[in-house]
Enzyme design. Structure first.
Site, PDB file in Angstrom:
ATOM      1  N   GLY A  77       0.863  -1.079  -0.311  1.00 15.05           N
ATOM      2  CA  GLY A  77      -0.033   0.049  -0.540  1.00 15.05           C
ATOM      3  C   GLY A  77       0.849   1.292   0.156  1.00 15.05           C
ATOM      4  O   GLY A  77       0.453   2.263   0.080  1.00 15.05           O
ATOM      5  N   ASN A  93       1.359   2.938  -2.577  1.00 16.30           N
ATOM      6  CA  ASN A  93       0.878   3.644  -3.611  1.00 16.30           C
ATOM      7  C   ASN A  93      -0.618   4.224  -2.706  1.00 16.30           C
ATOM      8  O   ASN A  93      -0.455   6.225  -2.776  1.00 16.30           O
ATOM      9  CB  ASN A  93       0.155   3.082  -4.725  1.00 16.30           C
ATOM     10  CG  ASN A  93       0.957   2.859  -5.989  1.00 16.30           C
ATOM     11  OD1 ASN A  93       2.002   4.320  -6.005  1.00 16.30           O
ATOM     12  ND2 ASN A  93       2.237   2.003  -6.189  1.00 16.30           N
ATOM     13  N   MET A 145      -3.646  -7.226  -7.178  1.00 11.99           N
ATOM     14  CA  MET A 145      -3.258  -8.108  -7.773  1.00 11.99           C
ATOM     15  C   MET A 145      -4.158  -9.207  -8.265  1.00 11.99           C
ATOM     16  O   MET A 145      -3.860 -10.608  -8.777  1.00 11.99           O
ATOM     17  CB  MET A 145      -1.760  -9.239  -7.027  1.00 11.99           C
ATOM     18  CG  MET A 145      -0.708  -7.902  -6.176  1.00 11.99           C
ATOM     19  SD  MET A 145       0.113  -6.763  -7.743  1.00 11.99           S
ATOM     20  CE  MET A 145       0.994  -8.388  -8.208  1.00 11.99           C
ATOM     21  N   LEU A 173      -9.547  -8.309 -13.481  1.00 11.77           N
ATOM     22  CA  LEU A 173     -10.992  -7.602 -12.965  1.00 11.77           C
ATOM     23  C   LEU A 173     -11.996  -8.441 -14.492  1.00 11.77           C
ATOM     24  O   LEU A 173     -10.983  -8.126 -15.418  1.00 11.77           O
ATOM     25  CB  LEU A 173     -10.953  -6.146 -12.246  1.00 11.77           C
ATOM     26  CG  LEU A 173     -10.846  -5.797 -11.371  1.00 11.77           C
ATOM     27  CD1 LEU A 173     -10.870  -4.651 -11.372  1.00 11.77           C
ATOM     28  CD2 LEU A 173     -11.201  -6.237 -10.118  1.00 11.77           C
ATOM     29  N   ASN A 202      -4.993   2.058 -13.036  1.00  9.89           N
ATOM     30  CA  ASN A 202      -4.049   1.026 -13.106  1.00  9.89           C
ATOM     31  C   ASN A 202      -2.588   2.062 -12.623  1.00  9.89           C
ATOM     32  O   ASN A 202      -2.520   2.577 -13.760  1.00  9.89           O
ATOM     33  CB  ASN A 202      -4.388  -0.461 -12.862  1.00  9.89           C
ATOM     34  CG  ASN A 202      -3.602  -0.761 -12.332  1.00  9.89           C
ATOM     35  OD1 ASN A 202      -3.586  -1.376 -11.864  1.00  9.89           O
ATOM     36  ND2 ASN A 202      -2.941  -1.859 -13.611  1.00  9.89           N
ATOM     37  N   HIS A 234       1.014   0.681 -13.245  1.00  7.36           N
ATOM     38  CA  HIS A 234       1.647  -0.628 -14.055  1.00  7.36           C
ATOM     39  C   HIS A 234       2.814  -0.312 -13.451  1.00  7.36           C
ATOM     40  O   HIS A 234       3.340   0.554 -13.762  1.00  7.36           O
ATOM     41  CB  HIS A 234       1.453  -1.243 -15.356  1.00  7.36           C
ATOM     42  CG  HIS A 234       2.222  -2.523 -15.477  1.00  7.36           C
ATOM     43  ND1 HIS A 234       1.830  -3.759 -14.797  1.00  7.36           N
ATOM     44  CD2 HIS A 234       3.161  -2.640 -16.289  1.00  7.36           C
ATOM     45  CE1 HIS A 234       2.954  -4.516 -15.627  1.00  7.36           C
ATOM     46  NE2 HIS A 234       3.937  -3.677 -15.923  1.00  7.36           N
ATOM     47  N   GLU A 287       6.327   6.418  -9.276  1.00  9.22           N
ATOM     48  CA  GLU A 287       5.204   5.514  -8.973  1.00  9.22           C
ATOM     49  C   GLU A 287       4.134   6.608  -8.106  1.00  9.22           C
ATOM     50  O   GLU A 287       2.925   7.713  -8.571  1.00  9.22           O
ATOM     51  CB  GLU A 287       4.464   4.358  -8.701  1.00  9.22           C
ATOM     52  CG  GLU A 287       5.515   3.719  -9.341  1.00  9.22           C
ATOM     53  CD  GLU A 287       4.854   2.050  -9.155  1.00  9.22           C
ATOM     54  OE1 GLU A 287       3.876   2.003  -8.564  1.00  9.22           O
ATOM     55  OE2 GLU A 287       5.934   1.247  -8.580  1.00  9.22           O
TER      56      GLU A 287
HETATM   57  C1  GRF Z   1       3.892  -0.969  -7.040  1.00  8.64           C
HETATM   58  O1  GRF Z   1       4.544  -1.393  -8.042  1.00  8.64           O
HETATM   59  C2  GRF Z   1       2.646  -0.653  -8.595  1.00  8.64           C
HETATM   60  O2  GRF Z   1       2.899  -0.899 -10.011  1.00  8.64           O
HETATM   61  C3  GRF Z   1       2.134  -2.518  -9.123  1.00  8.64           C
HETATM   62  O3  GRF Z   1       2.098  -3.395  -7.261  1.00  8.64           O
HETATM   63  C4  GRF Z   1       2.639  -2.477  -6.852  1.00  8.64           C
HETATM   64  C5  GRF Z   1       1.983  -1.934  -5.377  1.00  8.64           C
HETATM   65  O4  GRF Z   1       2.933  -1.669  -4.437  1.00  8.64           O
HETATM   66  N1  GRF Z   1       0.883  -2.735  -9.187  1.00  8.64           N
HETATM   67  P1  GRF Z   1       2.004  -0.872  -2.930  1.00  8.64           P
HETATM   68  O5  GRF Z   1       0.969  -2.183  -2.885  1.00  8.64           O
HETATM   69  O6  GRF Z   1       1.724   0.760  -3.725  1.00  8.64           O
HETATM   70  O7  GRF Z   1       3.094  -0.291  -2.136  1.00  8.64           O
END
Ligand code: GRF
Length: 203
Positions: free
Chosen positions: A14, A16, A92, A95, A109, A111, A176
């Site tokens: 989490g 992000n 992960m 959908l 999303n 990536h 990100e």
């Molecule tokens: C991130 O690298 C995102 O791009 C990918 O999964 C990871 C999630 O990281 N889809 P977090 O849970 O946000 O730390």
């Protein structure tokens, strides 16, 4: 224009989610995060939600026999919370069309690679194995394919000879954490226009 209500779906750490929470708290993103949903009971994202005073709910995938039943349960939580924009942040699971159609053009999303290269769950490993010199992150709208929807923003990082999956992932993650809040800000301010495969940024 009415204020967007965000529902954020996570499977694990989490980070992000955390950066989005911080950008909402500082007012950079003018929206409300109403609910954080996870598919795993031990996801750290639930702790982060709790600490931020946001409702966190686990819809445990293991408790549902089919993907449809699981997704119906996710959708029920999102609808109950009045969510208008769904944010996948390290969620992960792919959908199904059932879910995607329920929030058409309203699911984003992130990536950890420069799409359309290196789709799928092992982007950093695949990037290193292929030997590309540049990688990065992509924020995109979700359509019925995997990592295939219209691209909103991308940011690049160099891939270094000495990189491991962990060092590359850490460098991409810094990108990100800026890119995702920025894409959400643009959406909630009505500045993203989808034209077929392309997303035009109106600012
Ligand atoms: C991130 O690298 C995102 O791009 C990918 O999964 C990871 C999630 O990281 N889809 P977090 O849970 O946000 O730390």
């Amino acid at each position: 224009m009415s204020r967007e209500v965000l529902g954020i779906l996570c499977s694990g750490r989490g980070s992000n989610l955390q950066s989005i929470i911080e950008n909402v708290n500082t007012g950079k993103i003018n929206a409300e995060i109403k609910i954080v949903l996870t598919d795993k009971p031990n996801a750290m994202a639930l702790t982060r939600a709790k600490e931020a005073g946001i409702s966190g709910v686990c819809v445990d995938r293991k408790l549902y026999e089919t993907r449809e039943a699981f997704e119906e349960a996710l959708l029920a939580e999102l609808k109950k919370a009045g969510v208008t924009l769904v944010i996948l942040a390290g969620f992960m699971r792919l959908l199904s069309p059932l879910f995607v159609r329920a929030y058409e053009k309203r699911i984003m999303n992130i990536h950890p690679a420069l799409l359309p290269s290196f789709q799928g769950a092992h982007a950093h490993r695949d990037v290193l194995a292929y030997g590309v010199k540049v990688s990065g992150a992509t924020v995109h709208f979700v359509d019925e394919g995997m990592d295939s929807g219209p691209i909103i923003l991308q940011g690049a990082v160099s891939v270094l000879d000495e990189d491991t999956e962990d060092t590359l992932a850490a460098r991409v993650l810094e990108v990100e954490h800026k890119l995702y809040p920025e894409a959400i800000r643009l959406f909630v301010e009505g500045k993203l226009k989808i034209e077929g495969r392309k997303v035009r940024i109106l600012e």
